[in-house]
Every structure is written in C-alpha cells, then in structure tokens.
Design a protein around this motif. Structure first.
Motif, PDB file in Angstrom:
ATOM      1  N   LYS A 114       0.875  -1.337   0.006  1.00  0.00           N
ATOM      2  CA  LYS A 114       0.036  -0.069   0.006  1.00  0.00           C
ATOM      3  C   LYS A 114       0.840   1.128   0.075  1.00  0.00           C
ATOM      4  CE  LYS A 114      -3.925  -2.109   2.341  1.00  0.00           C
ATOM      5  NZ  LYS A 114      -5.012  -2.194   3.555  1.00  0.00           N
ATOM      6  N   ALA A 168       1.991   1.587  -3.417  1.00  0.00           N
ATOM      7  CA  ALA A 168       1.211   2.160  -4.342  1.00  0.00           C
ATOM      8  C   ALA A 168       0.793   3.762  -4.310  1.00  0.00           C
ATOM      9  CB  ALA A 168      -0.147   1.516  -4.156  1.00  0.00           C
ATOM     10  N   ARG A 169       1.173   4.222  -2.900  1.00  0.00           N
ATOM     11  CA  ARG A 169       0.926   5.476  -2.664  1.00  0.00           C
ATOM     12  C   ARG A 169       2.307   6.525  -2.970  1.00  0.00           C
ATOM     13  NH1 ARG A 169      -1.694   3.440   1.787  1.00  0.00           N
ATOM     14  NH2 ARG A 169       0.334   3.621   3.132  1.00  0.00           N
ATOM     15  N   ASP A 209      -2.360  -8.939  -3.139  1.00  0.00           N
ATOM     16  CA  ASP A 209      -2.508  -7.681  -2.591  1.00  0.00           C
ATOM     17  C   ASP A 209      -2.071  -6.437  -3.495  1.00  0.00           C
ATOM     18  OD1 ASP A 209      -3.759  -8.752  -0.231  1.00  0.00           O
ATOM     19  OD2 ASP A 209      -1.861  -8.869   0.794  1.00  0.00           O
ATOM     20  N   GLN A 256      -4.264  -3.212  -5.356  1.00  0.00           N
ATOM     21  CA  GLN A 256      -3.832  -1.758  -5.390  1.00  0.00           C
ATOM     22  C   GLN A 256      -3.902  -1.261  -6.796  1.00  0.00           C
ATOM     23  OE1 GLN A 256      -3.377   0.294  -2.696  1.00  0.00           O
ATOM     24  NE2 GLN A 256      -4.258  -1.608  -1.613  1.00  0.00           N
TER      25      GLN A 256
END
Length: 340
Positions: free
Chosen positions: A212, A215-216, A228, A232
């Motif tokens: 995560k 991804a950001r 996972d 994303q």
C-alpha cells in the motif's frame, strides 16, 4: 463462594448490556485478511444468519499471540484468514478445535492436503503467491533499474526505498523469511536478509502495508503477496508486480475454530460459510484477488495465475512448527532487526 462470584459476573454483564441496549455478539472472529474483506464477510454472514457477530482485524502473528495468551480462557471463537503455517503452529500447540466442515469434499487438492496436515484443525480458504511490486512512476522519476529478482533488491540503488513486514507480527513476512530459507538455504538466506536490511526503510506490523505504501509512492518497492498488489493496481495505482526470477513461496490462508470457543456451534456454522462459494465470493466482491479453495467458487478475474509462477515446494510441516518459527524469529531479531 465461587458460584456466587460467577453469578455476580454474569448478572453484571447482563445489566451492562441491558443498560446500553447493546446485544452481546453471538460469535467473535479475529480476521487476518484485508480490512475491506473482514467487513464484507461480517456483513454477508450477518445478512445470511440474522445474527450480530464481532469481527476484528489483526496481523497473523498478533492473532497467534492472543490465542496463546488466552488459552485458559478464550475470548475468540474463530480465527479466519492469515497464513496457514501460523494456523498449523496453533494446532500443534493444541489451541484449535478439530472440525469436519460441510464443504471439505469440494476443496481443491492443495486445500485438502492442508486440512489433512492440520489434523482436521484448520481448513484452507484461499491461496496466494509471494512477490514484490514497485511504483513505476517513482522508478521512472528516480531513473532506477527495474528489479526482477529477489537478489536485485540488495542493489545499493534501492537504499532506503523498500518496505517489508516484520515477521514477528506479519504472516506475510514470516512466509517471506521461510521462502528465502527454502530458496537459498538458511545461512545464505540470512546473508541475503542482512544485505536487504541495508535497503529497508521500514519493517511494518502488517504484511499488506508495504504494498500500500508503494502504491501511494511513499516507498519505491513493497514486498507482499501478489494478490494484494493486484488489488492496489486495480484501484488505479501505478504498480508493476514481480514474481521473482529465482522462484517464490506461497500461502494457504486458513480458518480455524479456537479450542474452548464459547460459541462452538455458531463457530462451526461460520467455518461452513467461509468454505462455501457464497462465503468465498465475499473476497472478490470486496476487491480481493486470492485463489479460493472451493472448486465451485468463482476465480477472481485478476487473480495471479499461480500455475505460471516458479514456486518452491513450500514445506508447511516444517515452517508450521512452533519450534522452527521461534528459532527463525530469534535469529532474525538477533542478526537483522538488532542491526537497525
């Protein structure tokens, strides 16, 4: 006196519930998957049964530690999700209740093998391959090479740009540790981890957190399960997902009834639902991309094709042993974590 004390405690609980107007949950579940799936499963099960249940999301290692700590007076009925080797560890410590689920015959071979290995204490609900992913926009901005192998991650170019889970709390990260030991041999794996450690920005409590963050754009590379990363990417983040060239490990996510569960019959009913096509369909409905264990379940369209990935023959029996887990974690803490 003990009887009076017990009666007083029950009365106090009843009065507290009556005064607040809040009914006690009919089932308590600790959930080891993504928060969105935990919530979707709670909603679906309550809609099907008309019962109110408590579902709390925790990392797999934290769930195991809680069940161990509460073994003489469990507050949890069901452990749903999280890496199967950790469920096997709990089973070998006599912390789980054997149960023959209604849908066991519909399970795919890998799930049937896992159920037999657990002594009937844990049932596989999904599978997923380990890997890593990088943020393509950030990679381009930094003008760095694209990693394709585990050993690429030790390149000095990625110094401070990788996140991984902490294997003490994260089932994903313990699977990473066990995978590297099986790929390279233990001593070589720890030499690799020492080199990788120089590039690790942060060890996160949760195994999904690194992907995560990548991804950001908060970090360049996240080590996690590939499903996972797919979730994303489907959300629009610029991730490139990598199945490492040397090969990789995989998880079998499981569901187990806690030994001494207060709501044993409802716990069995929940396990049956978790293994049904309807229960497993809550994963895809909440944007998850694991491979479901029930042969009658629908495979999420974006689920990674495990048959196309070079896999180790993951030794669940060895790495599902409490002694082996404890030994490897002690070595990780002494040789890797202690150097940060």
């Amino acid at each position: 006196m003990r009887g009076i004390t017990a009666f007083s405690a029950v009365a106090a609980l009843w009065l507290a519930s009556a005064s607040t107007g809040i009914a006690a949950p009919s089932l308590t579940v600790l959930c080891g998957v993504d928060e969105t799936w935990c919530a979707a499963m709670k909603t679906a099960y309550e809609a099907k049964t008309g019962l109110e249940i408590s579902v709390t999301r925790k990392s797999t290692g934290d769930i195991l530690n809680q069940i161990r700590a509460e073994k003489t007076a469990p507050t949890v009925d069901v452990w749903w999700g999280g890496t199967g080797d950790t469920h096997l560890q709990a089973g070998s410590e006599n912390l789980l209740e054997p149960y023959q689920p209604a849908h066991e015959r519909d399970m795919l071979p890998w799930a049937q093998n896992f159920f037999a290995m657990s002594g009937g204490r844990s049932a596989g609900i999904y599978a997923g391959a380990l890997g890593f992913a990088y943020n393509a926009d950030l990679l381009r901005e930094l003008k760095l090479p694209a990693p394709t192998c585990w050993k690429d991650l030790t390149d000095v170019a990625y110094r401070g740009r990788i996140q991984s889970g902490n294997p003490n709390s994260s089932g994903t990260a313990f699977t990473t540790l066990a995978t590297l030991v099986q790929l390279f041999g233990e001593d070589e794996a720890f030499r690799y981890l020492a080199a990788l450690n120089r590039n690790i920005e942060r060890y996160t409590p949760s195994g999904a957190a690194p992907i995560k963050a990548a991804a950001r754009g908060e970090t360049l590379i996240g080590i996690s399960f590939m499903h996972d990363a797919v979730t994303q990417k489907q959300a629009g983040f610029p991730l490139v997902i990598v199945a490492p060239c040397e090969g990789t490990g995989y998880e079998i996510g499981a569901v187990s009834i806690v030994k001494g569960a207060r709501h044993i019959e409802e716990a069995k009913r929940f396990v049956d639902f978790a293994l049904s096509p309807e229960g497993q369909g809550t994963g895809a409905a909440s944007g998850q991309n694991q491979v479901p264990s029930n042969a009658k379940s629908t495979l999420p369209l974006a689920a990674p094709d495990i048959s196309m990935i070079k896999m180790v023959d993951y030794d669940f029996a060895t790495f599902g042993s409490p002694d082996e887990r404890s030994r490897l974690l002690r070595r990780f803490d002494a040789e890797i974590a202690a150097t940060n």
